[in-house]
Design a protein around this motif. Sequence first.
Motif, PDB file in Angstrom:
ATOM      1  N   PRO A   1      43.838  33.915  51.991  1.00  0.00           N
ATOM      2  CA  PRO A   1      43.981  33.282  50.681  1.00  0.00           C
ATOM      3  C   PRO A   1      44.296  34.259  49.565  1.00  0.00           C
ATOM      4  N   THR A   2      45.106  33.769  48.627  1.00  0.00           N
ATOM      5  CA  THR A   2      45.364  34.452  47.365  1.00  0.00           C
ATOM      6  C   THR A   2      44.551  33.753  46.296  1.00  0.00           C
ATOM      7  N   PHE A   3      43.811  34.528  45.508  1.00  0.00           N
ATOM      8  CA  PHE A   3      42.893  33.960  44.533  1.00  0.00           C
ATOM      9  C   PHE A   3      43.443  34.044  43.117  1.00  0.00           C
ATOM     10  N   GLY A   4      42.952  33.114  42.292  1.00  0.00           N
ATOM     11  CA  GLY A   4      43.189  33.199  40.861  1.00  0.00           C
ATOM     12  C   GLY A   4      42.158  34.111  40.218  1.00  0.00           C
ATOM     13  N   ARG A   5      42.223  34.211  38.893  1.00  0.00           N
ATOM     14  CA  ARG A   5      41.325  35.121  38.181  1.00  0.00           C
ATOM     15  C   ARG A   5      39.966  34.511  37.873  1.00  0.00           C
ATOM     16  N   GLY A   6      39.798  33.222  38.193  1.00  0.00           N
ATOM     17  CA  GLY A   6      38.502  32.599  37.999  1.00  0.00           C
ATOM     18  C   GLY A   6      38.355  31.919  36.651  1.00  0.00           C
TER      19      GLY A   6
ATOM     20  N   SER B   1      39.981  30.945  31.179  1.00  0.00           N
ATOM     21  CA  SER B   1      39.040  31.944  31.651  1.00  0.00           C
ATOM     22  C   SER B   1      37.599  31.465  31.464  1.00  0.00           C
ATOM     23  N   GLN B   2      37.394  30.624  30.430  1.00  0.00           N
ATOM     24  CA  GLN B   2      36.057  30.097  30.165  1.00  0.00           C
ATOM     25  C   GLN B   2      36.155  28.647  29.742  1.00  0.00           C
TER      26      GLN B   2
ATOM     27  N   ARG C   1      37.906  42.917  42.888  1.00  0.00           N
ATOM     28  CA  ARG C   1      38.080  42.277  41.598  1.00  0.00           C
ATOM     29  C   ARG C   1      37.813  43.288  40.496  1.00  0.00           C
ATOM     30  N   VAL C   2      38.848  43.570  39.732  1.00  0.00           N
ATOM     31  CA  VAL C   2      38.690  44.367  38.526  1.00  0.00           C
ATOM     32  C   VAL C   2      38.269  43.408  37.427  1.00  0.00           C
ATOM     33  N   MET C   3      37.431  43.858  36.521  1.00  0.00           N
ATOM     34  CA  MET C   3      36.793  42.992  35.540  1.00  0.00           C
ATOM     35  C   MET C   3      37.750  42.000  34.898  1.00  0.00           C
ATOM     36  N   GLY C   4      37.414  40.713  35.012  1.00  0.00           N
ATOM     37  CA  GLY C   4      38.164  39.662  34.351  1.00  0.00           C
ATOM     38  C   GLY C   4      39.483  39.300  34.997  1.00  0.00           C
TER      39      GLY C   4
END
Lengths: 115, 115
Positions: free
Chosen positions: A103-108, A9-10, B37-40
């Motif tokens: 597209p399907t996205f990840g959570r970033g 996530s980070q 997008r819900v937070m995180g």
Amino acid sequence: AQSVTQLDSQVPVFEEAPVELRCNYSSSVSVYLFWYVQYPNQGLQLLLKYLSGSTLVESINGFEAEFNKSQTSFHLRKPSVHISDTAEYFCAVSEGPGGSYIPTFGRGTSLIVHP
Amino acid sequence: EAGVTQFPSHSVIEKGQTVTLRCDPISGHDNLYWYRRVMGKEIKFLLHFVKESKQDESGMPNNRFLAERTGGTYSTLKVQPAELEDSGVYFCASSQTSPNTGELFFGEGSRLTVL
């Protein structure tokens, strides 16, 4: 159905250090793969994409990603990051030829570059 | 050339109220998408328009959400009545049909906070 996993996530890193942002996907069909970047207070913008051909793709600002079909991965790398690379990075997958292209996205993954 | 624009950039409403989000796609783009997008968490697909027709609305959470694209230009997404779990950032994106490069062009998002 397809899905994208971004495990980190980070990712904190110092300026000029190398970085790798991981992305794994699952899909039952052939795929297109994307990395989008979101800088603070901006919308997502395409960083690079794999549609076909060479499995190594590059962006104009020094990022690269390699499509690995056997490992179902599309990790993003940069050999030397800059402060300005601080942003959130999203991996995305869509169906390939004949598919929906949605597209399907990840959570970033939030890349934080420290001086 | 103007990019994808979204309005409002931020909306704060109370549970039970109604909110309407607007998206103006890039001129000439037949495809218009809504994501949330819900937070995180991941950016989740809501629906896809081709011109004025809903091509895929499989991601719409429930019947409190109504999306329209009259005349195939701008789109609105109405939430009525809003619930706490509707809070998040709503992204609109557009793309051209031909050639379809798989790239989506995103707006900056509309942040919805439901109290």
